[in-house]
Design an enzyme around this catalytic site. Structure first.
Site, PDB file in Angstrom:
ATOM      1  N   ARG A   3       0.842  -1.183   0.000  1.00  9.60           N
ATOM      2  CA  ARG A   3       0.000   0.000   0.000  1.00  9.60           C
ATOM      3  C   ARG A   3       0.887   1.246   0.000  1.00  9.60           C
ATOM      4  NH1 ARG A   3       2.096   2.513   3.388  1.00  9.60           N
ATOM      5  NH2 ARG A   3       2.130   2.188   5.640  1.00  9.60           N
ATOM      6  N   SER A   9      -3.493  11.170   3.803  1.00  9.05           N
ATOM      7  CA  SER A   9      -2.921  10.512   4.985  1.00  9.05           C
ATOM      8  C   SER A   9      -1.574  11.118   5.349  1.00  9.05           C
ATOM      9  CB  SER A   9      -2.765   9.011   4.737  1.00  9.05           C
ATOM     10  OG  SER A   9      -4.012   8.397   4.580  1.00  9.05           O
ATOM     11  N   ASP A  58       6.649   5.328   6.720  1.00 14.51           N
ATOM     12  CA  ASP A  58       5.650   4.360   6.269  1.00 14.51           C
ATOM     13  C   ASP A  58       4.843   4.843   5.066  1.00 14.51           C
ATOM     14  OD1 ASP A  58       4.348   6.363   7.618  1.00 14.51           O
ATOM     15  OD2 ASP A  58       2.989   5.042   8.719  1.00 14.51           O
ATOM     16  N   ARG A  75       3.377  -5.691   3.060  1.00 19.46           N
ATOM     17  CA  ARG A  75       2.965  -6.656   4.081  1.00 19.46           C
ATOM     18  C   ARG A  75       3.220  -8.068   3.558  1.00 19.46           C
ATOM     19  NH1 ARG A  75      -2.616  -5.310   5.841  1.00 19.46           N
ATOM     20  NH2 ARG A  75      -1.471  -3.710   6.991  1.00 19.46           N
ATOM     21  N   GLU A 117       8.390   0.509   4.864  1.00 11.10           N
ATOM     22  CA  GLU A 117       7.998  -0.263   6.044  1.00 11.10           C
ATOM     23  C   GLU A 117       7.547  -1.642   5.594  1.00 11.10           C
ATOM     24  OE1 GLU A 117       5.393   0.587   9.959  1.00 11.10           O
ATOM     25  OE2 GLU A 117       4.207   0.267   8.152  1.00 11.10           O
ATOM     26  N   HIS A 129      -9.014  -4.027  12.798  1.00 12.24           N
ATOM     27  CA  HIS A 129      -8.981  -2.732  12.116  1.00 12.24           C
ATOM     28  C   HIS A 129     -10.379  -2.352  11.620  1.00 12.24           C
ATOM     29  CE1 HIS A 129      -7.294   0.538   9.678  1.00 12.24           C
ATOM     30  NE2 HIS A 129      -8.128   0.152   8.736  1.00 12.24           N
TER      31      HIS A 129
END
Length: 232
Positions: free
Chosen positions: A77, A83, A106, A111, A173, A189
């Site tokens: 992502r 953000s 980040d 992931r 990250e 989440h």
């Protein structure tokens, strides 16, 4: 040499409905920020591809050598400009690409979902010992879970991105977790951010209990796998 600013006429045309009523100085400042973030987005997207390629090669090597894939799947992502702006504002910093690069680790995220806990540490070791990867920070939420039960291994690494006219070193990250950890984190989440209701203390305790149950299951599944591997 092609640069993002070569797309200036197209970008200006797209933004004209928004900027046409602004003074020229303000319009130029907004356009410059847009160009900078287009370049920033491309740079971090490229860094994500670099890291994913490294991980895919490692996984493929394991399949060739040991007939086993430690990585179940990989997600990625890129932080949105909104953000990035929100996070910079929380830190009391001006919203611009320079502050984003120097302050936030980040912006680019990868992931890695593994089968077993031991795979997490193996993947982390193989990735970070590569010559062109520098480990900046480690947060081990598996050995030291968050108070709510969250578990995952977080790494911040530097990786090179080779552009047409230069090399850039970019932070990425990398979060590495098991399938079970990812299942819990995704639902937690969703409950926390996607509903309008506050999570009560009672529900928070139930979520933590679920995290502990999942962690125990992870450990048991790894034990079963190791037993079967020893037999074979």
């Amino acid at each position: 040499m092609l640069k993002f600013r070569d797309k200036k006429p197209k970008v200006e045309n797209e933004l004209e409905p928004v900027t046409q009523m602004l003074p020229i100085e303000s319009r130029e400042r907004i356009l410059e920020q847009v160009y900078e973030f287009m370049e920033l987005e491309h740079l971090y997207e490229s860094a994500i591809r670099e890291v994913k390629t490294k991980l895919e090669i490692l996984d493929s090597e394991f399949k060739t050598k040991y007939d086993y894939n430690p990585i179940h799947h990989i997600e990625d992502r890129l932080k949105s400009p909104q953000s990035i702006m929100d996070k910079l504002q929380r830190k009391g910093m001006t919203f611009n690409s320079a502050n984003a690069r120097t302050t936030l680790n980040d912006i680019a995220g990868v992931r890695v979902i593994c089968n077993y806990i031991e795979d997490i540490y193996s993947v982390a070791e193989f990735l970070t010992r590569q010559d062109d990867v520098t480990l900046i920070k480690t947060k081990d939420y598996i050995k030291n879970p968050k108070p709510n039960g969250y578990r995952s291994l977080h790494l911040v690494i530097e990786t090179p991105v080779f552009l047409s006219d230069r090399k850039e070193i970019v932070n990425v990250e990398v979060q590495i977790r098991t399938i079970a950890m990812d299942f819990w984190a995704s639902l937690e989440h969703q409950l926390k951010y996607k509903t309008d209701s506050e999570v009560s203390a009672e529900l928070a305790e139930q979520l933590k209990e679920c995290a502990e149950t999942i962690a125990a299951t992870d450990t048991k599944m790894q034990s079963i796998y190791q037993t079967l591997k020893a037999i074979n």
